[in-house]
Scaffold this motif. Structure first.
Motif, short mmCIF file in Angstrom:
data_model
loop_
_atom_site.label_atom_id
_atom_site.label_comp_id
_atom_site.label_asym_id
_atom_site.label_seq_id
_atom_site.Cartn_x
_atom_site.Cartn_y
_atom_site.Cartn_z
N ALA A 304 -6.24 1.90 4.45
CA ALA A 304 -5.38 2.89 5.10
C ALA A 304 -6.05 4.26 4.99
O ALA A 304 -6.53 4.63 3.91
CB ALA A 304 -4.02 2.92 4.42
N ASN A 305 -6.09 4.99 6.10
CA ASN A 305 -6.73 6.31 6.09
C ASN A 305 -5.71 7.45 6.05
O ASN A 305 -5.98 8.51 5.49
CB ASN A 305 -7.61 6.49 7.34
CG ASN A 305 -8.68 5.43 7.44
OD1 ASN A 305 -8.57 4.48 8.20
ND2 ASN A 305 -9.71 5.58 6.63
N GLU A 306 -4.56 7.23 6.68
CA GLU A 306 -3.63 8.33 6.85
C GLU A 306 -2.20 7.78 6.80
O GLU A 306 -2.00 6.57 6.96
CB GLU A 306 -3.92 8.95 8.22
CG GLU A 306 -3.44 10.36 8.42
CD GLU A 306 -4.19 11.08 9.54
OE1 GLU A 306 -5.44 11.09 9.58
OE2 GLU A 306 -3.50 11.64 10.40
N LEU A 307 -1.24 8.67 6.54
CA LEU A 307 0.17 8.25 6.44
C LEU A 307 1.08 9.26 7.12
O LEU A 307 0.93 10.47 6.92
CB LEU A 307 0.57 8.14 4.97
CG LEU A 307 2.07 7.97 4.65
CD1 LEU A 307 2.57 6.60 5.14
CD2 LEU A 307 2.34 8.13 3.16
N TYR A 308 1.98 8.75 7.96
CA TYR A 308 3.12 9.56 8.42
C TYR A 308 4.36 8.91 7.81
O TYR A 308 4.69 7.76 8.15
CB TYR A 308 3.23 9.54 9.95
CG TYR A 308 2.26 10.47 10.64
CD1 TYR A 308 1.06 9.99 11.16
CD2 TYR A 308 2.53 11.83 10.75
CE1 TYR A 308 0.15 10.84 11.80
CE2 TYR A 308 1.64 12.69 11.39
CZ TYR A 308 0.45 12.19 11.92
OH TYR A 308 -0.43 13.05 12.54
N LEU A 309 5.01 9.60 6.87
CA LEU A 309 6.21 9.06 6.23
C LEU A 309 7.41 9.89 6.70
O LEU A 309 7.48 11.09 6.42
CB LEU A 309 6.07 9.11 4.71
CG LEU A 309 7.28 8.61 3.92
CD1 LEU A 309 7.55 7.12 4.21
CD2 LEU A 309 7.07 8.81 2.41
N TYR A 310 8.32 9.27 7.40
CA TYR A 310 9.54 9.94 7.86
C TYR A 310 10.62 9.62 6.84
O TYR A 310 10.87 8.44 6.56
CB TYR A 310 9.95 9.42 9.23
CG TYR A 310 8.96 9.72 10.34
CD1 TYR A 310 7.81 8.94 10.50
CD2 TYR A 310 9.15 10.79 11.21
CE1 TYR A 310 6.88 9.22 11.48
CE2 TYR A 310 8.23 11.07 12.23
CZ TYR A 310 7.09 10.29 12.34
OH TYR A 310 6.18 10.57 13.33
N MET A 311 11.23 10.67 6.24
CA MET A 311 12.25 10.43 5.21
C MET A 311 13.59 10.98 5.67
O MET A 311 13.70 12.15 6.05
CB MET A 311 11.84 11.10 3.90
CG MET A 311 10.62 10.46 3.28
SD MET A 311 10.46 10.97 1.55
CE MET A 311 11.40 9.63 0.76
N ALA A 312 14.61 10.13 5.63
CA ALA A 312 15.96 10.55 6.02
C ALA A 312 16.78 10.84 4.76
O ALA A 312 16.57 10.18 3.73
CB ALA A 312 16.61 9.43 6.83
N PRO A 313 17.70 11.81 4.84
CA PRO A 313 18.49 12.17 3.65
C PRO A 313 19.59 11.13 3.39
O PRO A 313 20.78 11.43 3.46
CB PRO A 313 19.07 13.54 4.02
CG PRO A 313 19.14 13.54 5.49
CD PRO A 313 18.01 12.67 5.99
N LYS A 314 19.14 9.91 3.13
CA LYS A 314 20.08 8.80 2.87
C LYS A 314 19.64 8.11 1.58
O LYS A 314 18.46 8.06 1.24
CB LYS A 314 20.02 7.79 4.02
CG LYS A 314 20.51 8.32 5.37
CD LYS A 314 20.46 7.22 6.44
CE LYS A 314 21.16 7.65 7.72
NZ LYS A 314 20.22 8.25 8.70
N LEU A 315 20.60 7.57 0.87
CA LEU A 315 20.29 6.75 -0.31
C LEU A 315 20.87 5.37 -0.07
O LEU A 315 22.03 5.25 0.35
CB LEU A 315 20.92 7.38 -1.57
CG LEU A 315 20.44 8.80 -1.91
CD1 LEU A 315 21.31 9.41 -3.01
CD2 LEU A 315 18.97 8.76 -2.35
#
Ligand SMILES: Nc1c(/N=C/[C@@H](O)[C@H](O)[C@H](O)COP(=O)(O)O)[nH]c(=O)[nH]c1=O
Ligand SMILES: [Zn+2]
Length: 358
Positions: A304-315
């Protein structure tokens, strides 16, 4: 404007073609004479004129005695189009400013030598870092003969990609998912594991308001469990390539012209072989959309070279995460990334990061 300003303009011009030049690099060029910009150029697509040629054509006879700023060392070999060094020599350009050297060992430095031998003043490494970063995928592809791999994951604040029973609809917002489609639009191929096919039955197409380019769909499916009813088989919206360990996989899906099955021999490393075969097909950029087992194997294999991590304000409590590795017992053994930027999309944040090189 000073030298850096003209090169930054050339870099902006290069980025206009992001995602459409594969397997060529992004290249921009600006021709300047007596403080006037007399020509600009962007390499738009493989097989079409290079950026330098566009800028020199726009400058015309006025290029004689002018300066040329180009974001990548001019090519000295005749590929699908004539060599740019020839065009520069015959245009009468006086000085050439270059940002990145060509990473191709066969070419590296040849263009610069040709220009200098002809008496042209050549300045290199102008805005080199920014230019090299803009062509990180191309450089990786040329030097490693593998696609540049970008992981994309959508997670809750407690890092889960789904609930413990596999539900993930939807973690992130419409605006985040719109941004994901811009990633799909600028990548040559998109990859998921068969569990994502079985769980989500995704289309993996680019659905932006103006449409957009569909990436080639890659499915990792060691035991050929992808059903014929899957959207990626039925919709004929893009090429779909299934990589399997099953030697008799070739006959499957023979009724679907856009579906190909490639068998990987059991004695080779599956992921490395898949990436080599994708590179042989000219696939320079690969977007890996998961799921967690696929993300984990790319990270464990250092592919893996790169990461786009989308985080939602949910638990959401227990569930699969981006990296399910069971072998780390101390924080010191973590995989460390370098954060490029953090952006907000509606309620969500998007974290863009690089894995360490090598
Ligand atoms: N669950 C989520 C995602 N889920 C990502 C994958 O699991 C889905 O199968 C895939 O995006 C579906 O592709 P499609 O059919 O082409 O729309 N991805 C996201 O960004 N946010 C989410 O909340
Ligand atoms: Zn060229």
């Amino acid at each position: 404007m000073d030298h850096d300003d003209y090169m930054k303009l050339a870099l902006d011009l290069a980025k206009l073609a992001d995602g459409q030049t594969s397997p060529n690099p992004l290249v921009g060029a600006v021709c300047v004479k007596n403080g006037q910009i007399i020509g600009t150029g962007t390499h738009m697509q493989a097989g079409t004129p290079h950026a330098e040629v566009h800028a020199l054509n726009m400058a015309g006879l006025n290029a004689d005695g002018a300066d040329l700023y180009v974001t990548l060392e001019p090519c000295a070999h005749v590929g699908k189009t004539p060599a740019c060094t020839e065009a520069i020599l015959s245009s009468g350009i006086r000085r050439v400013f270059i940002a990145s050297n060509d990473p191709n060992p066969a070419v590296n430095g040849k263009g610069i030598r040709l220009l200098r031998d002809a008496g042209i003043e050549v300045t290199t490494d102008l805005c080199k870092e920014e230019a090299d970063f803009s062509n990180r995928a191309f450089f990786h592809f040329i030097q490693q003969q593998k696609p540049y791999v970008t992981l994309k994951a959508a997670a809750t604040l407690d890092g889960r990609l789904a609930t413990q029973n596999g539900n993930s609809k939807w973690i992130t917002s419409e605006s985040s998912r719109h941004d994901v489609h811009t990633l799909r639009h600028t990548h040559d191929a998109i990859l998921v594991g068969v569990n994502t096919i079985l769980h989500d039955n995704p289309f993996l197409t680019t659905r932006l308001p103006h449409g957009g380019k569909n990436p080639i769909r890659i499915i990792l499916d060691r035991h050929l469990r992808t059903p014929e009813t899957a959207n990626v088989i039925q919709d004929q919206a893009a090429e779909t390539i299934i990589f399997t360990l099953e030697s008799d996989g070739m006959r499957a899906f023979s009724d679907f012209p856009l579906v190909q099955v490639e068998s990987i021999p059991r004695h080779v490393d599956f992921l490395n072989e898949v990436l080599s075969r994708l590179a042989n097909r000219g696939i320079m950029t690969l977007l890996v959309e998961g799921g967690s087992q696929v993300h984990t194997s790319f990270i464990q294999s250092r592919l893996a070279n790169e990461l786009y991590l989308y985080m939602a304000p949910k638990l959401v409590g227990n569930g699969p995460s981006l990296f399910m590795d069971q072998s780390r017992s101390s924080i010191a053994e973590s995989e460390s990334l370098r954060i490029i930027d953090v952006k907000q999309f509606g309620e969500d944040i998007r974290l863009h990061a690089l894995f360490p090189i090598g």
